[in-house]
Design an enzyme around this catalytic site. Structure first.
Site, short mmCIF file in Angstrom:
data_model
loop_
_atom_site.label_atom_id
_atom_site.label_comp_id
_atom_site.label_asym_id
_atom_site.label_seq_id
_atom_site.Cartn_x
_atom_site.Cartn_y
_atom_site.Cartn_z
CB ALA A 107 29.31 47.13 8.83
CG ASP A 108 30.00 42.17 3.87
OD1 ASP A 108 28.80 42.17 3.56
OD2 ASP A 108 30.76 41.20 3.69
CB VAL A 109 29.04 39.33 8.37
CG1 VAL A 109 29.44 37.99 8.96
CG2 VAL A 109 28.32 40.16 9.41
#
Length: 298
Positions: A252-254
């Site tokens: 989920a890392d931006v």
DNA sequence: CTCCAGGCAAGAA
DNA sequence: TTCTTGCATGGA
């Protein structure tokens, strides 16, 4: 691996592919970083080891990193702990041949890895620091996250002066466990994040959460997810940065999303399904794939 | 001013 | 089980 030279300094052998300059680019990404200092010739950092503050410098040498002690050489045991910390910090024990082999033909990784060859995952060896940093970084921009960390360290850490500069240690879990929500709210942490950090500090101060035990745990992620405030992103971040899990993957890392968008020249961020499809080829090396993609954003 | 940022837990559906 | 919402504030 470690050689001691007449008690003046130690050296740690580095892998053949190791690229100190690439690691320095990562380490130098924030001007607000206060847990170490970079200068023209190396890195200076303060650690608390066995109850005493130890200042050390890391200077690149031929096929090695040299460790110097500007304020005096500590006893063998402390020197050895500093060397172990550095091996952990720069992930010097991992053989990257498998990763490089995958990257060779991977459409996403090929150019990024070629460009930053020799970069290693720069870790956060201290488990408390890794967990707190993960919580601080949740859902806010990195610049503000660094501001929060700076305040946290300068309010609750220990420090000493050397050549007119102040060096800090990351606060101990014991120290933070003695605080309350209002103490952390004062730094502009949210109530929620303050609670998470206090809970983690208390668990670690009570000995319920230990790096050595986590490393032996067959399912680290499950154990980390039981901690309030640690979700899938944070668990995988900590596994990647502290526990040397090469298959950890903060999906989920931006930053990962932005890097993939740029590498693939998309006009939007990739969906989780698209990311999982790309990552099938990275099996066993997702952490390194992620870290190299982060590097591409600097 | 608006939108987003190295997400998460808790409550709703 | 999966989806939605509040958090809380800085940075661009």
């Amino acid at each position: 691996m470690k050689r001691v030279h007449e008690e003046q300094y130690s050296e740690i052998a580095t892998p053949a592919d190791f690229n100190f300059e690439e690691c320095l680019v990562h380490l130098g990404r924030s001007s607000q970083e206060n847990l170490y200092r970079l200068d023209d010739s190396g890195i200076t950092k303060l650690l608390k080891i066995g109850g005493q503050l130890v200042l050390f410098r890391i200077v690149p040498a031929a096929g090695a990193l040299r460790i110097e002690f500007p304020l005096g050489v500590p006893a063998y045991q402390e020197r050895d702990e500093v060397a172990a910390y550095i091996e952990d910090w720069f992930d010097l024990q991992t053989d990257l041949q498998g990763f490089y082999a995958i990257a060779e033909t991977d459409p996403v990784l090929k150019s990024v890895v070629r460009q930053h060859y020799g970069l290693r995952v720069i870790g956060v060896p201290d488990l408390f620091e890794a967990l707190v940093w993960a919580v601080m970084g949740q859902q806010i921009n990195l610049t503000f996250a660094y501001t929060l960390k700076k305040r946290f360290v300068e309010n609750f850490g220990e420090s000493l002066f050397y050549e007119n500069e102040r060096y800090w240690t990351f606060p101990s879990a014991e120290k933070i466990a003695s605080l309350n929500v209002a103490d952390l709210r004062a730094l502009q942490l949210t109530v929620r994040k303050s609670e998470y950090i206090l809970g983690i500090a208390q668990a670690m101060a009570r000995g319920e959460l230990q790096k050595q035990r986590l490393l032996q745990e067959p399912d680290m992620e499950r154990v980390l997810l039981e901690i309030r405030g640690i979700g899938a992103w944070s668990a995988n971040y900590v596994m990647m940065k502290c526990l040397h899990s090469q298959s950890a993957f903060p999906l989920a890392d931006v930053g990962l999303h932005n890097a993939l968008k740029a590498q693939l020249q998309l006009d939007r961020k990739p969906t989780p399904v698209e990311i999982m499809e790309l990552a099938k080829n990275w099996e066993g090396w997702q952490a390194y794939a992620t870290f190299y993609l982060w590097r591409s954003l600097l």
